[in-house]
Design an enzyme around this catalytic site. Structure first.
Site, PDB file in Angstrom:
ATOM      1  N   GLY A   6      11.181  11.041   2.556  1.00 27.39           N
ATOM      2  CA  GLY A   6      10.330  10.491   3.608  1.00 27.39           C
ATOM      3  C   GLY A   6      10.929   9.186   4.115  1.00 27.39           C
ATOM      4  O   GLY A   6      10.233   8.247   4.459  1.00 27.39           O
ATOM      5  N   GLN A  54       6.887   5.203   7.632  1.00 25.82           N
ATOM      6  CA  GLN A  54       6.616   3.761   7.736  1.00 25.82           C
ATOM      7  C   GLN A  54       7.133   3.026   6.497  1.00 25.82           C
ATOM      8  O   GLN A  54       7.828   2.006   6.622  1.00 25.82           O
ATOM      9  CB  GLN A  54       5.103   3.514   7.866  1.00 25.82           C
ATOM     10  N   TYR A 114      -6.656  13.496   2.531  1.00 23.99           N
ATOM     11  CA  TYR A 114      -5.592  12.594   2.073  1.00 23.99           C
ATOM     12  C   TYR A 114      -6.027  11.879   0.785  1.00 23.99           C
ATOM     13  O   TYR A 114      -5.295  11.853  -0.196  1.00 23.99           O
ATOM     14  CB  TYR A 114      -5.303  11.583   3.183  1.00 23.99           C
TER      15      TYR A 114
HETATM   16  C1  VAH Z   1      -3.666   5.760   6.120  1.00 22.41           C
HETATM   17  N1  VAH Z   1      -1.977   4.012   6.074  1.00 22.41           N
HETATM   18  O1  VAH Z   1      -4.287   5.080   6.906  1.00 22.41           O
HETATM   19  C2  VAH Z   1      -2.572   5.082   5.307  1.00 22.41           C
HETATM   20  C3  VAH Z   1      -3.159   4.469   4.076  1.00 22.41           C
HETATM   21  C4  VAH Z   1      -5.018   3.156   3.130  1.00 22.41           C
HETATM   22  C5  VAH Z   1      -4.480   3.785   4.326  1.00 22.41           C
HETATM   23  O2  VAH Z   1      -3.262   5.388   3.064  1.00 22.41           O
HETATM   24  O3  VAH Z   1      -3.880   6.928   5.963  1.00 22.41           O
END
Ligand code: VAH
Length: 311
Positions: A6, A10, A140
């Site tokens: 990856g 970012q 996620y």
């Molecule tokens: C997101 N930047 O927004 C990531 C992160 C805590 C946020 O995991 O999904």
């Protein structure tokens, strides 16, 4: 030899630069689905690699004699909500490919990050503890909580040396804002640097824990270089730096960019995601166990972001 999965993301972009500075360009193999710019390709070895392709992954590990992996492949919070099963599959199957390589002894140490997204609406929001209720409400966050527990399992059951951090929202200037809920805090700087107003997708008082990328990289390399006996927690460590609301951040930017304005007329479903996350983090365990300490204040981050984006 180190493999960064990856590497165009970012975190991956900044991490490759810092690892190459620390260990030498040729000792850090960058890898992602698609090749980076010619300029970045010239910096050091790159492998076009799908983290789900376990055959190609094994080939790359063997070809370069990789023994350490930084696994930064994931579909972020907002994007994964649009395609839940693909998000779960990418985040988990890519992790299992590497957990198995570690179990079979093909790699000796791996970094795999979690996130504040692994916390949920019933988690205490202030100074969120290392051990607490975790009821993530996004694909996620569910994948990050599950991944934490699998890393701990492979460490306990097979002795794999796995380390991770629960990243807060990360702010950086080297890559465009991605599919993250916290990426409003990246996009706002791009707009301000171009002399444009910003239309924020989170509500003005949505407080979130955030960190400047140089500190996130310092924590990442810091936990990977710590002696194994200091890394007592093998799910993932809480790490924090500062917290702010969109209104507070906008006011700090306005001081540097007179006339800059943020409007809260574009609040969307990402605000509900952020509402289920902590507002500040207790990272005492990271500080005690392996000496974590951030360098950047919120004000220093604002100045550094604008200086790099205006350049
Ligand atoms: C997101 N930047 O927004 C990531 C992160 C805590 C946020 O995991 O999904």
């Amino acid at each position: 030899k180190i493999l960064v999965l990856g590497s165009s993301g970012q975190i991956g972009t900044d991490l490759v630069d810092s690892l190459r500075e620390a260990y030498g360009n040729d000792n850090v193999i960058a890898s992602d689905l698609k090749a980076p710019s010619a300029e970045r390709l010239a910096q050091g070895p790159f492998e076009q690699l799908d983290a789900l392709d376990d055959k190609k992954v094994f080939e790359v590990i063997k070809k370069h004699g990789i023994n350490q992996v930084y696994h930064l492949v994931a579909m972020l919070s907002a994007t994964a909500e649009k395609m839940p099963l693909r998000g779960w599959d990418l985040n988990m199957r890519s992790l299992f490919n590497f957990l198995e390589l570690a179990r079979e002894g093909h790699i000796s140490k791996m970094y795999w990050p979690s996130s504040i997204a692994a916390f949920g609406p019933n988690t205490p929001v202030e100074a969120t503890p290392q051990y607490t209720v975790m009821d993530p409400g996004t694909v996620y966050g569910i994948s990050k909580l599950a991944g934490e527990l699998w890393c701990d399992y492979y460490h306990k059951k097979y002795g794999c040396d796995l380390r991770g951090l629960r990243y807060p929202g990360l702010i950086s200037w080297k890559t465009e804002p991605g599919g993250g809920t916290t990426d409003y805090a990246v996009d706002i700087f791009h707009k301000a640097a171009k002399g444009e107003d910003y239309h924020c997708f989170l509500s003005e008082n949505r407080r979130l824990p955030m960190m400047y990328m140089p500190d996130a990289i310092k924590a990442t390399i810091g936990i990977m270089e710590a002696p194994a006996e200091q890394v007592k927690i093998r799910t993932s460590y809480n790490v924090g730096a500062f917290s702010f609301t969109p209104r507070e951040l906008s006011a700090l930017i306005e001081k540097e960019v007179p006339g800059f304005q943020t409007f809260y007329d574009a609040v969307d479903s990402r605000d509900a995601i952020a509402a289920g996350w902590p507002q500040s983090i207790d990272d005492q365990r990271a500080k005690q166990d392996w000496g974590w300490q951030p360098d950047f204040s919120l004000e220093a981050m604002v100045k550094d972001m604008l200086a790099n984006l205006k350049a």
